[in-house]
Each structure stands twice: as structure tokens, then as C-alpha cells.
Design an enzyme around this catalytic site. Structure first.
Site, short mmCIF file in Angstrom:
data_model
loop_
_atom_site.label_atom_id
_atom_site.label_comp_id
_atom_site.label_asym_id
_atom_site.label_seq_id
_atom_site.Cartn_x
_atom_site.Cartn_y
_atom_site.Cartn_z
N ASP A 91 -7.64 -9.17 -16.07
CA ASP A 91 -7.55 -10.03 -17.24
C ASP A 91 -6.28 -9.73 -18.02
O ASP A 91 -6.15 -8.68 -18.62
CB ASP A 91 -8.79 -9.79 -18.11
CG ASP A 91 -8.82 -10.66 -19.35
OD1 ASP A 91 -7.95 -11.53 -19.48
OD2 ASP A 91 -9.71 -10.46 -20.18
N ASP A 308 -0.65 -17.44 -19.45
CA ASP A 308 -1.83 -16.64 -19.16
C ASP A 308 -2.26 -16.82 -17.71
O ASP A 308 -2.86 -17.83 -17.34
CB ASP A 308 -2.97 -17.05 -20.09
CG ASP A 308 -4.16 -16.12 -19.99
OD1 ASP A 308 -4.24 -15.37 -19.02
OD2 ASP A 308 -5.02 -16.15 -20.88
#
Length: 479
Positions: A91, A308
Site C-alpha cells: 500500500d 497512487d
């Protein structure tokens, strides 16, 4: 979020008080390989979501960037002495790593993903140590000393993710294994000590009710607590990494180090932001620039575009999303548009989408641009073509009207994160080829090749690193 974290961390001290203080290449696999996922899975995936310098680190990469496959990856990592295997979601939106701990009663014991889950036990590792409350790492992560947390107690942590799931436990320090670049397409084993969380309590999708469970989450964000920051602080690596997700063949490239080929144009990161935020200056659909209000592009708190690699789709503010989607659909006046699952714009189209629909180009500071082709922002679903752009104006409060560019737009591009110079950049690239990294000591260039480990069965590699894998990992946003 900081206030919630600090207050809740105080409560954790009671639970953890009984634990006394004592004296980064990972193999990555696509979580849903070979399985068709629904559109609701796509959205749920994005909702769950924070010595000598080596020539580089080569991290085998697996998975697919296609949004219809739910681009979710996990890494097999080695922790401890002797090393044991753990499977973790990676992540880029969070800054700590944690794995489920032996004390955890709510942690999953089995997974439908086909791997054995492992609970970390510090007693089983001769190199494992507890991190006490009076250590600088504990002060930094918790924003200062914790009331009631004394030197003979282990440092607690609490992480709350965007979907309401949470993990709580205490920090430990142990050895991780990784492969450093030693020549063209060659690596040798190396290791380093990393501080990570030992998860003692889990809730929501991180708990035992999750059938598709993993051992934990690896945070690869900007903070000093992330894996890249910890290894860089010891002089093991430069604080530079790059990834290239192969949206055609799956897998791709992930490397840590100074990438010299291909050349990448860079744009500065917005200062004082917790994520990889950059200044977007314009949006173009086909040959037409969208007429957008200037405030869409203003820098500042919660402004700019977040790059991201842990999010599958791309989220745009309502004032960008609506004219962009309207312009795309207007290219084919006879389209019969359907709204699927109350939020996905879909239609039937029998021709070539690349011939029938326009490219979308985002412009950024320093004349950097990112071009997205129809085959990348459109994906097939049940006989329809669906648009991968999402309206962030319809998202939850914390994510409302933000610009978040995930692997929908990052696949088939080499993306370079240079935290040494606070910049990020990208270039279109064949992600099934090779890149060159430079040895900081000798100037020698070394080749790093692509990987597709879920099909190449290279998960058997015993030495793994705790570092980012990119691309469309199960993202748990901590915005």
C-alpha cells in the site's frame, strides 16, 4: 485522523502493557489471477485502503493492471531468523508495515487465496526485538511521547483505513531479506533490519471474517516509518524507486535505485503533503482542452493530483469528471449509455475503442504530461464497455472531489519516484523489457528485467524484500 490515532493509541497501552521491552526482492503475486471480478469488487478494492549504497534492488512483480480484473497484488516476504514467509498487501498510501501476530485472536487463520497464513512470533526469531516506548521511532509515529507508555513497555500502534477497518498492536524490529542488483539481470542476497507492527487486534475486512485474507499490509509511503525510508536511513538504498506495470502481459518491473534508462521527465511533489501529490495544470480530451475553473488546479492542503499505484481506478473531481466523460461519449452520438451498479458509465460498442474514442491527456508542472489511451480507460464488462474514470464528488467525505490517479492511468508507463529530490515522473515504456540502474559507487550500469511471477512460479524464491510493489495493490487509503 491524527487525533483519532493518538487517542486510540492510549487505549492500546492497557492491552499491550504486558509485553515488556527487550534488550527489504519480494515476490509479488496478483491476488485475483484468473478470476473474474464484478464492478462492485473494483470499487470495494479502492475503498479499502497508507552502509554501502547498493546499485539497486530488483523486486519481482506480478499481476495485471486491467481494472476489470481488480488490479490487486500481494507480496511474499521473508521475516526473521530463521526466515519465515508472509503474504502482504502493498500500500503506497500508508506508511507502516504490519503482519498478524501470535497474540491475535481476531486474525484470520485461513485464506481462500491458496496460501498458508503465518502469525509472527517474536520468540521464534533470534533477531526479533520489541520496540520500547522511549525509542525515537515511537515518538515520531505517535506524534510525541505517549502518556502512560513507559520505557519498559513496547510501543503501540493503531492504523484506521478508509473503509473503517483497523489494525492495532505493537512495534517490533527484525531482519528482512532482499535481492540487491549485482550485475546485468543478476542479484545477490542481502538483508536489513526494519521496524514493523505486530498486529494484535484487527477489525473489518482485516479480521477473521475475510475469506480472502493475507498476513498483513506493507506501507510504502513517504514518511520516515515506511520501508523505503527505513532502508535509506541506514544507507542500504537511495530513496528512489520506479515501477512499470505491464498492462498487456501482466507483471512488469519494480526497482529501487537510480534509474538512468529510460530518461524520465520529472515534476515536483507538492511540499508538506502526506502522499505523492503533484500540481496538475490542464486536462485535454482528444484535441480539446477542457474549460475548467482555476481552483481545480490550485496547490495547497488536499490539492493537486495524488499519484497512487495502490488504487485501481482514477478519481476526478466532479467539475472535471462530468465534462471529461461527456466529451468522451460525444465522440459516438449513437451510443446507448447505461449506468451499471448506480455508478459506472457503460455502453455497447463493436468497433475498435482506440479508433472510436479520444486519448485523455493530463498536464503537470514542468511541462510533464500523462497520456491515457482508450484501451486503458475503457474496460469490458458483461458485453459492455465501461469507463474507468470515477467521480470523486460522489465518494466519502475524506475523498470527496480529490484527484487520485491509480493504475488505470499508470500502467504501461515507467513511473519514477525520486524522494531525494522530491519529484516524480513517468514515461511511456514497454514494461516487458529492461531498465538500467546506476551503481552509486562505481557508476556502473546494470540491467533489471521484467517479471511476471504469478505465471512464472517464481514465488518459491526464498529471499524476499519488504518494499513496494506497485501497481494496483489492495489500497487502503488513509486520507
Amino acid at each position: 485522523m491524527d487525533e483519532i490515532r493518538n487517542c486510540s493509541t492510549l487505549l492500546l497501552i492497557i492491552f499491550i502493557a504486558g509485553v515488556s521491552a527487550s534488550n527489504g526482492v519480494f515476490s509479488v503475486k496478483y491476488r485475483y489471477a484468473g478470476r473474474e471480478r464484478s464492478l462492485s469488487d473494483l470499487k470495494a478494492h479502492d475503498d479499502r485502503r497508507q552502509l554501502r549504497i547498493l546499485a539497486g534492488v530488483d523486486l519481482p512483480l506480478g499481476g495485471s493492471g486491467r481494472p476489470d480484473g481488480v488490479g490487486l497484488y500481494y507480496a511474499k516476504i521473508g521475516i526473521g531468523t530463521p526466515s519465515k514467509d508472509y503474504y502482504v498487501q502493498v500500500d503506497t498510501g500508508s506508511d507502516i508495515m504490519w503482519v498478524n501476530c501470535i497474540q491475535c485472536r481476531e486474525c484470520p487463520r485461513t485464506s481462500s487465496l491458496g496460501m498458508d497464513l503465518t502469525l509472527y512470533n517474536i520468540q521464534d526469531s533470534v533477531t526479533g526485538k520489541l520496540v520500547p516506548c522511549d525509542q525515537e521511532f515511537c515518538y515520531e509515529v505517535n506524534g510525541g511521547p505517549l502518556s502512560g507508555c513507559t520505557a519498559n513497555m513496547s510501543c503501540p500502534y493503531l492504523e484506521i483505513y478508509g473503509d473503517g477497518s483497523s489494525t492495532a498492536g505493537y512495534f517490533v524490529k527484525d531482519i528482512v531479506q532482499y535481492d540487491r542488483v549485482s550485475g546485468d539481470l543478476k542479484t545477490t542476497s542481502a538483508n536489513g533490519s526494519v521496524i514493523f507492527g505486530c498486529g494484535a487486534r484487527q477489525s473489518g475486512d482485516l479480521g477473521s471474517s475475510n475469506e480472502e485474507a493475507l498476513d498483513g499490509i506493507l506501507g510504502f509511503g513517504k514518511a520516515n516509518s515506511s520501508m523505503i525510508s527505513q532502508l535509506a536511513a541506514t544507507g542500504k538504498v537511495k530513496k528512489i524507486f520506479a515501477h512499470c506495470l505491464d498492462g498487456v502481459n501482466g507483471g512488469g518491473i519494480f526497482a529501487i535505485g537510480h534509474v538512468v534508462q529510460p530518461k524520465v521527465n520529472m515534476t515536483p511533489l507538492i511540499p508538506n503533503q502526506p502522499h505523492y501529490n503533484v500540481n496538475m495544470t490542464a486536462v485535454q480530451v482528444g484535441h480539446d482542452l477542457l474549460d475548467l475553473p482555476i481552483e481545480v488546479f490550485e496547490a495547497g492542503d488536499r490539492k493537486g493530483a495524488i499519484i497512487d499505484s495502490g488504487t485501481t481506478l482514477a478519481y476526478l473531481p466532479e467539475m472535471v469528471y462530468e465534462p471529461l466523460v461527456s466529451k468522451i461519449i460525444s465522440q459516438q452520438p449513437d451510443l446507448k449509455v447505461h449506468t451499471v451498479r448506480d455508478e459506472y458509465t457503460c455502453f455497447q460498442y463493436s468497433g475498435s475503442v482506440d479508433d472510436g474514442f479520444p486519448n485523455v491527456t493530463f498536464y503537470f508542472e514542468n511541462s510533464v504530461f500523462l497520456k491515457v489511451y482508450p484501451q486503458e480507460y475503457l474496460f469490458p464488462f458483461e458485453g459492455l464497455w465501461c469507463i474507468g474514470w470515477q467521480n470523486s464528488g460522489m465518494q466519502s467525505r475524506d475523498r470527496r472531489n480529490m484527484t487520485l490517479l491509480g493504475d488505470l492511468v499508470l500502467s504501461n508507463k515507467l513511473v519514477l519516484y525520486d524522494l531525494e529530490h522530491q519529484a516524480i515522473g513517468w514515461t511511456e515504456y514497454n514494461c516487458s523489457s529492461t531498465i538500467k540502474v546506476q551503481d552509486e559507487q562505481t557508476g556502473t550500469l546494470h540491467l533489471i528485467g521484467s517479471h511476471s511471477i504469478y505465471s512464472a512460479c517464481s514465488l518459491n524464491a526464498q529471499w524476499c524484500i519488504i518494499l513496494l510493489l506497485l501497481s494496483t495493490l489492495l489500497h487502503t487509503l488513509v486520507y
